[in-house]
Design a protein around this motif. Structure first.
Motif, PDB file in Angstrom:
ATOM      1  N   GLU A   1      45.306  40.824  39.478  1.00 50.06           N
ATOM      2  CA  GLU A   1      46.142  41.688  40.327  1.00 50.06           C
ATOM      3  C   GLU A   1      45.582  43.106  40.371  1.00 50.06           C
ATOM      4  OE1 GLU A   1      48.942  41.220  42.080  1.00 50.06           O
ATOM      5  OE2 GLU A   1      49.786  39.293  41.458  1.00 50.06           O
ATOM      6  N   PHE A   2      45.135  43.622  39.247  1.00 47.60           N
ATOM      7  CA  PHE A   2      44.586  44.974  39.203  1.00 47.60           C
ATOM      8  C   PHE A   2      43.319  45.060  40.036  1.00 47.60           C
ATOM      9  CE2 PHE A   2      47.716  45.930  36.199  1.00 47.60           C
ATOM     10  CZ  PHE A   2      47.633  47.251  35.781  1.00 47.60           C
ATOM     11  N   ILE A   3      42.488  44.018  39.973  1.00 45.10           N
ATOM     12  CA  ILE A   3      41.238  44.019  40.740  1.00 45.10           C
ATOM     13  C   ILE A   3      41.523  44.127  42.233  1.00 45.10           C
ATOM     14  CG2 ILE A   3      39.287  42.563  41.436  1.00 45.10           C
ATOM     15  CD1 ILE A   3      39.212  41.534  38.544  1.00 45.10           C
ATOM     16  N   ARG A   4      42.588  43.459  42.678  1.00 42.30           N
ATOM     17  CA  ARG A   4      42.897  43.423  44.108  1.00 42.30           C
ATOM     18  C   ARG A   4      43.592  44.694  44.617  1.00 42.30           C
ATOM     19  NH1 ARG A   4      44.101  37.828  43.016  1.00 42.30           N
ATOM     20  NH2 ARG A   4      46.308  38.328  42.714  1.00 42.30           N
ATOM     21  N   ASP A   5      44.113  45.509  43.704  1.00 46.19           N
ATOM     22  CA  ASP A   5      44.856  46.714  44.107  1.00 46.19           C
ATOM     23  C   ASP A   5      43.907  47.903  44.134  1.00 46.19           C
ATOM     24  OD1 ASP A   5      46.488  49.030  44.221  1.00 46.19           O
ATOM     25  OD2 ASP A   5      48.162  47.935  43.334  1.00 46.19           O
ATOM     26  N   PRO A   6      43.607  48.471  45.308  1.00 49.24           N
ATOM     27  CA  PRO A   6      42.644  49.570  45.378  1.00 49.24           C
ATOM     28  C   PRO A   6      43.074  50.818  44.617  1.00 49.24           C
ATOM     29  CG  PRO A   6      43.799  49.289  47.463  1.00 49.24           C
ATOM     30  CD  PRO A   6      44.149  48.108  46.618  1.00 49.24           C
ATOM     31  N   MET A   7      44.376  50.941  44.362  1.00 48.36           N
ATOM     32  CA  MET A   7      44.836  52.102  43.616  1.00 48.36           C
ATOM     33  C   MET A   7      44.687  51.926  42.114  1.00 48.36           C
ATOM     34  SD  MET A   7      48.363  54.247  44.174  1.00 48.36           S
ATOM     35  CE  MET A   7      48.146  54.161  45.936  1.00 48.36           C
ATOM     36  N   LEU A   8      44.413  50.693  41.674  1.00 51.41           N
ATOM     37  CA  LEU A   8      44.320  50.392  40.245  1.00 51.41           C
ATOM     38  C   LEU A   8      42.961  49.846  39.836  1.00 51.41           C
ATOM     39  CD1 LEU A   8      47.763  48.575  39.749  1.00 51.41           C
ATOM     40  CD2 LEU A   8      47.239  50.959  39.267  1.00 51.41           C
ATOM     41  N   SER A   9      42.181  49.390  40.770  1.00 52.35           N
ATOM     42  CA  SER A   9      40.944  48.715  40.456  1.00 52.35           C
ATOM     43  C   SER A   9      39.966  49.630  39.738  1.00 52.35           C
ATOM     44  CB  SER A   9      40.288  48.197  41.740  1.00 52.35           C
ATOM     45  OG  SER A   9      39.016  47.655  41.476  1.00 52.35           O
ATOM     46  N   ASN A  10      39.173  49.032  38.826  1.00 52.43           N
ATOM     47  CA  ASN A  10      38.129  49.776  38.128  1.00 52.43           C
ATOM     48  C   ASN A  10      37.037  50.267  39.068  1.00 52.43           C
ATOM     49  OD1 ASN A  10      38.644  49.908  35.258  1.00 52.43           O
ATOM     50  ND2 ASN A  10      38.459  47.678  35.222  1.00 52.43           N
ATOM     51  N   SER A  11      36.835  49.550  40.167  1.00 53.16           N
ATOM     52  CA  SER A  11      35.784  49.918  41.111  1.00 53.16           C
ATOM     53  C   SER A  11      36.242  51.048  42.017  1.00 53.16           C
ATOM     54  CB  SER A  11      35.362  48.705  41.948  1.00 53.16           C
ATOM     55  OG  SER A  11      36.483  48.235  42.687  1.00 53.16           O
ATOM     56  N   THR A  12      35.299  51.758  42.542  1.00 53.56           N
ATOM     57  CA  THR A  12      35.612  52.867  43.455  1.00 53.56           C
ATOM     58  C   THR A  12      36.056  52.298  44.793  1.00 53.56           C
ATOM     59  OG1 THR A  12      33.940  54.238  42.403  1.00 53.56           O
ATOM     60  CG2 THR A  12      34.696  54.914  44.577  1.00 53.56           C
ATOM     61  N   PRO A  13      37.245  52.766  45.303  1.00 46.94           N
ATOM     62  CA  PRO A  13      37.715  52.220  46.577  1.00 46.94           C
ATOM     63  C   PRO A  13      36.799  52.613  47.715  1.00 46.94           C
ATOM     64  CG  PRO A  13      39.069  54.094  45.868  1.00 46.94           C
ATOM     65  CD  PRO A  13      38.101  53.814  44.759  1.00 46.94           C
TER      66      PRO A  13
ATOM     67  N   GLY B   1      41.878  48.711  34.473  1.00 43.74           N
ATOM     68  CA  GLY B   1      42.031  49.449  35.718  1.00 43.74           C
ATOM     69  C   GLY B   1      41.945  50.941  35.518  1.00 43.74           C
ATOM     70  N   LEU B   2      42.163  51.662  36.598  1.00 46.54           N
ATOM     71  CA  LEU B   2      42.157  53.120  36.597  1.00 46.54           C
ATOM     72  C   LEU B   2      43.407  53.637  37.300  1.00 46.54           C
ATOM     73  CD1 LEU B   2      38.455  53.896  37.631  1.00 46.54           C
ATOM     74  CD2 LEU B   2      39.459  54.238  35.365  1.00 46.54           C
ATOM     75  N   ALA B   3      43.961  54.703  36.761  1.00 46.61           N
ATOM     76  CA  ALA B   3      45.079  55.384  37.414  1.00 46.61           C
ATOM     77  C   ALA B   3      44.504  56.574  38.178  1.00 46.61           C
ATOM     78  CB  ALA B   3      46.096  55.849  36.381  1.00 46.61           C
ATOM     79  N   ARG B   4      44.472  56.453  39.487  1.00 45.93           N
ATOM     80  CA  ARG B   4      43.961  57.554  40.301  1.00 45.93           C
ATOM     81  C   ARG B   4      45.064  58.587  40.483  1.00 45.93           C
ATOM     82  NH1 ARG B   4      41.188  53.100  41.451  1.00 45.93           N
ATOM     83  NH2 ARG B   4      38.924  53.415  41.505  1.00 45.93           N
ATOM     84  N   ARG B   5      44.717  59.835  40.201  1.00 47.84           N
ATOM     85  CA  ARG B   5      45.722  60.892  40.142  1.00 47.84           C
ATOM     86  C   ARG B   5      45.650  61.818  41.351  1.00 47.84           C
ATOM     87  NH1 ARG B   5      45.478  64.010  34.734  1.00 47.84           N
ATOM     88  NH2 ARG B   5      43.214  63.977  35.081  1.00 47.84           N
TER      89      ARG B   5
ATOM     90  N   ASP C   1      53.771  41.286  22.416  1.00 48.68           N
ATOM     91  CA  ASP C   1      52.565  40.487  22.620  1.00 48.68           C
ATOM     92  C   ASP C   1      51.492  41.244  23.391  1.00 48.68           C
ATOM     93  OD1 ASP C   1      53.634  37.946  21.510  1.00 48.68           O
ATOM     94  OD2 ASP C   1      55.006  38.092  23.211  1.00 48.68           O
ATOM     95  N   LEU C   2      51.915  42.174  24.241  1.00 52.57           N
ATOM     96  CA  LEU C   2      50.976  42.827  25.150  1.00 52.57           C
ATOM     97  C   LEU C   2      51.527  44.185  25.559  1.00 52.57           C
ATOM     98  CD1 LEU C   2      48.460  42.623  27.069  1.00 52.57           C
ATOM     99  CD2 LEU C   2      49.989  41.538  28.737  1.00 52.57           C
ATOM    100  N   ALA C   3      50.652  45.179  25.614  1.00 53.95           N
ATOM    101  CA  ALA C   3      51.032  46.501  26.107  1.00 53.95           C
ATOM    102  C   ALA C   3      50.074  46.905  27.218  1.00 53.95           C
ATOM    103  CB  ALA C   3      50.990  47.531  24.984  1.00 53.95           C
ATOM    104  N   ILE C   4      50.615  47.497  28.270  1.00 56.37           N
ATOM    105  CA  ILE C   4      49.803  48.108  29.317  1.00 56.37           C
ATOM    106  C   ILE C   4      49.936  49.613  29.126  1.00 56.37           C
ATOM    107  CG2 ILE C   4      49.362  48.300  31.777  1.00 56.37           C
ATOM    108  CD1 ILE C   4      48.975  45.476  30.630  1.00 56.37           C
ATOM    109  N   ARG C   5      48.837  50.281  28.852  1.00 58.34           N
ATOM    110  CA  ARG C   5      48.867  51.708  28.540  1.00 58.34           C
ATOM    111  C   ARG C   5      47.951  52.486  29.466  1.00 58.34           C
ATOM    112  NH1 ARG C   5      49.138  51.361  21.910  1.00 58.34           N
ATOM    113  NH2 ARG C   5      51.297  50.617  21.836  1.00 58.34           N
ATOM    114  N   VAL C   6      48.451  53.641  29.886  1.00 57.95           N
ATOM    115  CA  VAL C   6      47.720  54.516  30.792  1.00 57.95           C
ATOM    116  C   VAL C   6      47.243  55.731  30.011  1.00 57.95           C
ATOM    117  CG1 VAL C   6      47.821  55.877  32.909  1.00 57.95           C
ATOM    118  CG2 VAL C   6      49.147  53.753  32.734  1.00 57.95           C
TER     119      VAL C   6
END
Length: 300
Positions: A288-300, A159-163, A140-145
């Motif tokens: 949940e992604f919005i609230r996680d600074p390591m995953l959020s689309n916005s710059t922490p 979201g974003l995966a910060r490396r 039904d749903l995939a989360i892909r990085v």
């Protein structure tokens, strides 16, 4: 739910799974039950929906036409239920796939909180660092990085995966600590083979380092293990190395230079209506992604 809608859901499950046994397992009934439901549906419609042999199962021409209508009808039922407030009491199973390291680090905890809000829901989580086929695997749903290779997919960037670049203190004490990206050419760099740009490390601002090394891995866990073993320098999502960075078993390399982040998408099967239960899970994960600074689309 009347008999027709039950039969239709069983029919769609068989069409997606490709077999009665697989469909029965996925929706939690016996193979005998689902077979009887399909026979009853075919009798009701006065046509054969599947062409059956001892080795294969395929939709007939009528079956393919009915599948389109069944998907629309079931979508309308799900939509109607959600419009009258039943989303607060959603129930059923959502089948999700996600990379293993992201699931371990973040997603399972997010799903735990979702299940506390919706105790009648069930989540079937399939962990894979390879991109599973949403249709053939009945997901039904995939989360892909990372960048999506198929533009036909229905996807939403969530979201974003910060490396980060890491290495063990032992390796860095032996070989030295690079101070600028260009010095990575002098190091044994570990490549992640599932990433198309595995040997091309791009930094925020556009600078690129072409790296080489004598070890490659098709799993982030293999990448981390190689870095811990002192084989060389590795780069991946920061969540993969959180524990080791906290304990000092790994160090950040080039802390003044940030690797370009990778996008994280929620991917849905193309052309399929998003059910209320899937939409509820997706909306929860987006929050949940919005609230996680390591995953959020916005710059922490």
């Amino acid at each position: 739910m009347n008999e027709i809608s039950i039969w239709m859901r069983s029919f769609v499950a068989v069409a997606n799974a490709g077999s009665f046994s697989a469909a029965a397992s996925q929706i939690g009934v016996t193979q005998s039950t689902i077979s009887k439901q399909i026979v009853a549906l075919e009798r009701h419609l006065g046509t054969q929906l599947f062409r059956r042999t001892t080795r294969s199962l395929a939709l007939t021409a009528d079956g393919m036409l009915f599948l389109e209508g069944a998907l629309r009808a079931l979508a309308a039922i799900d939509e109607a239920e959600s419009l009258v407030g039943l989303v607060a009491n959603i129930q059923g199973t959502v089948r999700v796939t996600c990379p293993l390291s992201l699931a371990e680090s973040r997603l399972v905890s997010m799903i735990s909180r979702f299940l506390m809000l919706h105790p009648k829901m069930e989540i079937d989580l399939q962990l894979s660092d390879h991109a599973l086929n949403l249709v053939s695997d009945n997901l039904d749903l995939a989360i892909r990085v990372g960048q999506l290779g198929d533009s036909r997919l229905t996807a939403r960037k969530i979201g974003l995966a910060r490396r980060v670049i890491v290495a063990s203190p032992d390796y860095l004490n032996r070989v030295g600590r690079p101070t600028v990206p260009a010095e990575l050419r002098q190091h044994n760099c570990i490549s992640y083979t599932l990433l198309s740009t595995g040997s091309r490390w791009q930094f925020v601002g556009g600078e690129v380092a072409m790296v080489t090394g004598n070890f490659r891995a098709d799993s982030p866990h293999g990448l981390r293990a190689a870095a811990l073993a002192g084989i060389g320098v590795a780069a991946n999502a920061r969540w993969l190395f959180e524990r080791e960075l906290a304990t000092g078993d790994l160090e950040v390399v080039l802390p003044d230079f940030e690797l370009a982040p990778m996008p994280i998408h929620a991917v849905l099967p193309s052309g399929r209506f998003v059910s209320a239960k899937t939409r509820a899970l997706l909306d929860h994960l987006i929050e949940e992604f919005i609230r996680d600074p390591m995953l959020s689309n916005s710059t922490p």
